[in-house]
Design an enzyme around this catalytic site. Sequence first.
Site, mmCIF file in Angstrom:
data_model
loop_
_atom_site.group_PDB
_atom_site.id
_atom_site.type_symbol
_atom_site.label_atom_id
_atom_site.label_comp_id
_atom_site.label_asym_id
_atom_site.label_seq_id
_atom_site.Cartn_x
_atom_site.Cartn_y
_atom_site.Cartn_z
ATOM 1 N N CYS A 1 5.634 -1.988 -0.358
ATOM 2 C CA CYS A 1 5.468 -1.388 0.964
ATOM 3 C C CYS A 1 4.062 -0.806 1.115
ATOM 4 O O CYS A 1 3.114 -1.556 1.274
ATOM 5 C CB CYS A 1 6.569 -0.376 1.230
ATOM 6 N N HIS B 1 11.239 -3.323 0.258
ATOM 7 C CA HIS B 1 11.536 -2.515 -0.933
ATOM 8 C C HIS B 1 12.538 -3.234 -1.827
ATOM 9 O O HIS B 1 13.750 -3.061 -1.663
ATOM 10 C CB HIS B 1 12.154 -1.167 -0.512
ATOM 11 N N GLU C 1 13.373 -2.603 -4.777
ATOM 12 C CA GLU C 1 14.093 -1.692 -5.689
ATOM 13 C C GLU C 1 15.493 -1.345 -5.207
ATOM 14 O O GLU C 1 16.369 -1.035 -6.010
ATOM 15 C CB GLU C 1 13.278 -0.414 -5.938
#
EC number: 6.3.4.2
Length: 538
Positions: free
Chosen positions: A380, A506, A508
Site C-alpha cells: 500500500c 494488503h 497480509e
Amino acid sequence: MTKFIFVTGGVLSSLGKGIASASIGTLLKSRGISVSMLKFDPYINVDPGTMSPFQHGEVFVTQDGTETDLDLGHYERFVGINLSSHNNVTTGQIYSAVIEKERKGEYLGRTIQVVPHITGEIQERIRKVAKKDEVEVVITEVGGTVGDIESLPFLEAIRQFRLEEGRENTLFIHLTLLPYISSSAELKTKPTQHSVGKLREIGIQPDLILCRTQIPLTGEARSKISLFCNVEEKEVIQAIDVENVYEVPLRFEKEGLTDKILHKLNLTASKTDLEEWQRWVERVNHPRGEVSVGVVGKYVKMKDTYKSINEALIHAGAANEVRVNTVWLEAEEIESQPETYLASLHGILVPGGFGMRGIEGKIEAIQYAREQGIPFLGICLGMQCATIEFARNVAELGQANSSEFDPHTPHPVIDLLPEQKKIKAKGGTMRLGVYPCELARNSLSHKAYGENEVYERHRHRYEFNNKYRDLLTQRGLRIAGTFKDKDLVEITEISDHPWFVATQFHPEFKSRPRSPHPLFRDFIKAAMKRGSQTLTEP
Ligand code: GLN
C-alpha cells in the site's frame, strides 16, 4: 438452533481475550462444529477506521470492506473464516442505529433508554450474526474490562440474552489474570475474585473461568477461585503464557476446555481433528534456519499496528521452515543512514501508512533495497513510496511525490482519482475491501500465486497515476497486476532485481497459518536465497 458463547475479560486489558476467543473457535471447529465470531467494542467511534494506530493498533479490513478491530484478524486466521460488517459492533454503531430509528418515529412515542433500547439493539446484533452466518455456535467477545463504564450496556445485554435464550444455549466464559508474586512464590486470586464479584453484581455468573498465569495453576489457587467465585474446581481452567499464540488452542484442549464447553452447551461433536494444527505449530517452533526481515514503518513502537503483517511473516516462515526474525525499524531514524540499519537484512518490507512523517526514510530504504538487490515487499503506502523512489531515482523526475505529501509536486506519480477528490468525510470513504487483480504472465506475482486473477483487500485513498505509466515502464518498472475495470495499477515489480514486488492492496489480511499468503511466502523464499542462518537444534 444456534448456541451462544460470551467471553468477558477481567482485571486488566491485553490479557489475550481475542486469542482466547479465537482459540475457542478453533477448538469447536476441530470438532466439526460451525462457528462464527462477533466482537463488541465499547468505544463511541462507529469503526476504528478513523483512529490513530497509536490508539488502536491495526485496522483489520474484511472482504466486504469494513474497517474493523484487529481481533477479527485473529478470528479469521484461527478459525479460517471470512467475516463481514456484522461481525464487529461498536457503541457508536448501536447508538447511531437507535437514534436513527427514533428519528423515524419507530419507537412510537416511547422514551428511549439504555435499558431496554440500547440493550435490545445489542441483542439484535448477536442474533443477526446467528442468522446471517447460519452457524451452530456464535462466540461473542465483549471488549474492554469488566468494571468499565463503557462496557456495562453490553454486559447487561448478554445477561438478558441468557434469560431469553435459556441456560442450555448460552455460556459465559471469563478470562482473568492471576498475578504471580515471586517474593512469596504465590499466585494471587484476589483480583479475579473482585472481577468475578463485579460480574455477579450485574447478574452474570461465569460458567468457566480462564486463568491467565505465568506458572502452572496451583491446587490452592484453583480451590480459592472455586470457593470465592462460585464455580466448581473443574470449571477453573489454566491459560498459561506461551511464546507462540497458535499453541493456545492446543493448551486449552489439553485442559479439557472443548469437552467442558460441549457438555455445558449440550452439543454433540465429532472426534477432535487438531493433528494438522499441532504439526504446523511444531514447524513454527522448530525452524531449520532464520532470516532477518526489516519492517520500515512509522508506528513500530506500537507493534499491534502491524499485527497481520507480523502474522503473515510467521506463516511465510513456517512455509519455508525458517524463523523470521522481524526487525522493526522507525523510518525517521534510518533517514540519511540506511546502510547502517539495512545492510545485514535479508529482506525489507515497507508497510501501509498515512501522512508524511517518515516518508523520506521509507523511500531511502526502498532505494537501498533496489540498488543492493535485497528482496523487497511494499504494501500500500510501501508501493506508493516504491513508485516515488523509482520516479525520482530511475526516471529522473527529481521532485516526484504523492499529492498526499506534497499537493504542489510537479510530478504527482501517486494521486487521487477524481471521485476521491470530491469526498470530504473521512469515515469509511477510502477504496475499501476486495477488488479483482489481473496478473501479468511471467511476473514474480503470477509465479507466486499461480493464478491469472486474484482477489485482494484494499484500504487507501491514493492511486498510481496512469499519466506516468508509460514513462516509468519504459525505464524498467513492471506493471504486474491491474484492476481491469478501472485500469488501476495494483502491483509493480522491478525486472532486473532478485525479488521486488509492491502491491497497492494488503496481502497480509488474507494470510492464514496453513495457507500462507503466496507473496509473503515467496518474499521469504527470496530472503533465504540472500542468506539464511542454519539453526542447529540444541
Ligand atoms: N496513505 C495512502 C493512501 O491513502 C496509503 C494507505 C495505506 O497504506 N493503507 O492511499
